[in-house]
Design a protein around this motif. Structure first.
Motif: not given
Length: 217
Positions: A29-31, A109-111, A147-161, A114-118
């Motif tokens: 996906t990334d490339a 999708k790229l964001a 990981m969830r604890a490190e994600i901002s509550t406003e980061d919907t992409n990270g939270l969804q992942t 990146k969470v998935l890669g982490e």
């Protein structure tokens, strides 16, 4: 004991397939997304420049700008340049809006990728040490919580992942835990003529599982 071993081993293989799938998804996906985002940004730059020029023409030639009704125009059509300026402006602004929306979707999708890669980076060392699939599921759920604890509550992409990751891990753990509980319930059955064959088949499944686990590296 054998039933428990099979459940633990099967859970391990399911989780390994899940993480491997995540890793392949990230690599593929990334490339591709980065290339598409760059191409779209270049197109967007030219479209905005075209809109700016058309606006200047509309002010310079107001008689050409007036039209009774607007219609959908494909700016790639060779005849588009002969359409009224206002019609061309509507078309280019529509393309700009569509491109901006597409860009945002690709960036989201790229964001997520990146969470998935982490998560994959954190999961691989844990998988290398823990072969008990049920214990592995618990360990990866703890990694997901960290990981969830490190994600901002406003980061919907990270939270969804991380929500999707948790759901997949819980599903695997629950399916094999429930299967283990069911198989461990005491049952009394009368041996039948097919029992030796079933026993041989069961032994073969165990052997295949051991072989698969042995090749995990």
């Amino acid at each position: 004991m054998t039933t428990r071993f099979i459940c633990e081993g099967s859970a391990y293989l399911s989780i390994k397939n899940l993480v491997n799938g995540y890793e392949s998804q990230v690599l593929n996906t990334d490339a591709d997304l980065q290339k598409k985002i760059l191409d779209a940004e270049v197109d967007l730059k030219f479209m905005r420049e075209r809109a700016k020029n058309l606006e200047a023409l509309r002010q310079r030639f107001p008689a050409n700008a007036a039209v009774g009704s607007q219609q959908v125009v494909d700016l790639k059509d060779s005849n588009a340049k002969y359409m009224p300026i206002s019609t061309q402006l509507v078309a280019v602004n529509t393309d700009i809006n569509n491109t901006v929306e597409s860009l945002q979707r690709m960036r989201d999708k790229l964001a997520k990728s990146k969470v998935l890669g982490e998560f994959v980076a954190r999961a691989n060392p844990i998988m290398a040490k823990e072969m008990n699939g049920l214990a592995l599921a618990d360990a990866l759920l703890k990694a997901e919580s960290a990981m969830r604890a490190e994600i901002s509550t406003e980061d919907t992409n990270g939270l969804q992942t991380v929500n999707d990751i948790r759901a997949a891990l819980v599903e695997i753990r629950t399916s094999f835990t429930k299967g283990l509980e069911t198989n461990l319930e005491p049952q009394v059955t009368k041996p039948g003529p097919l029992m030796p064959a079933v026993g041989g088949l069961f032994g073969g499944v165990v052997a295949m599982l051991l072989y698969a686990l042995g090749r995990r590296a």
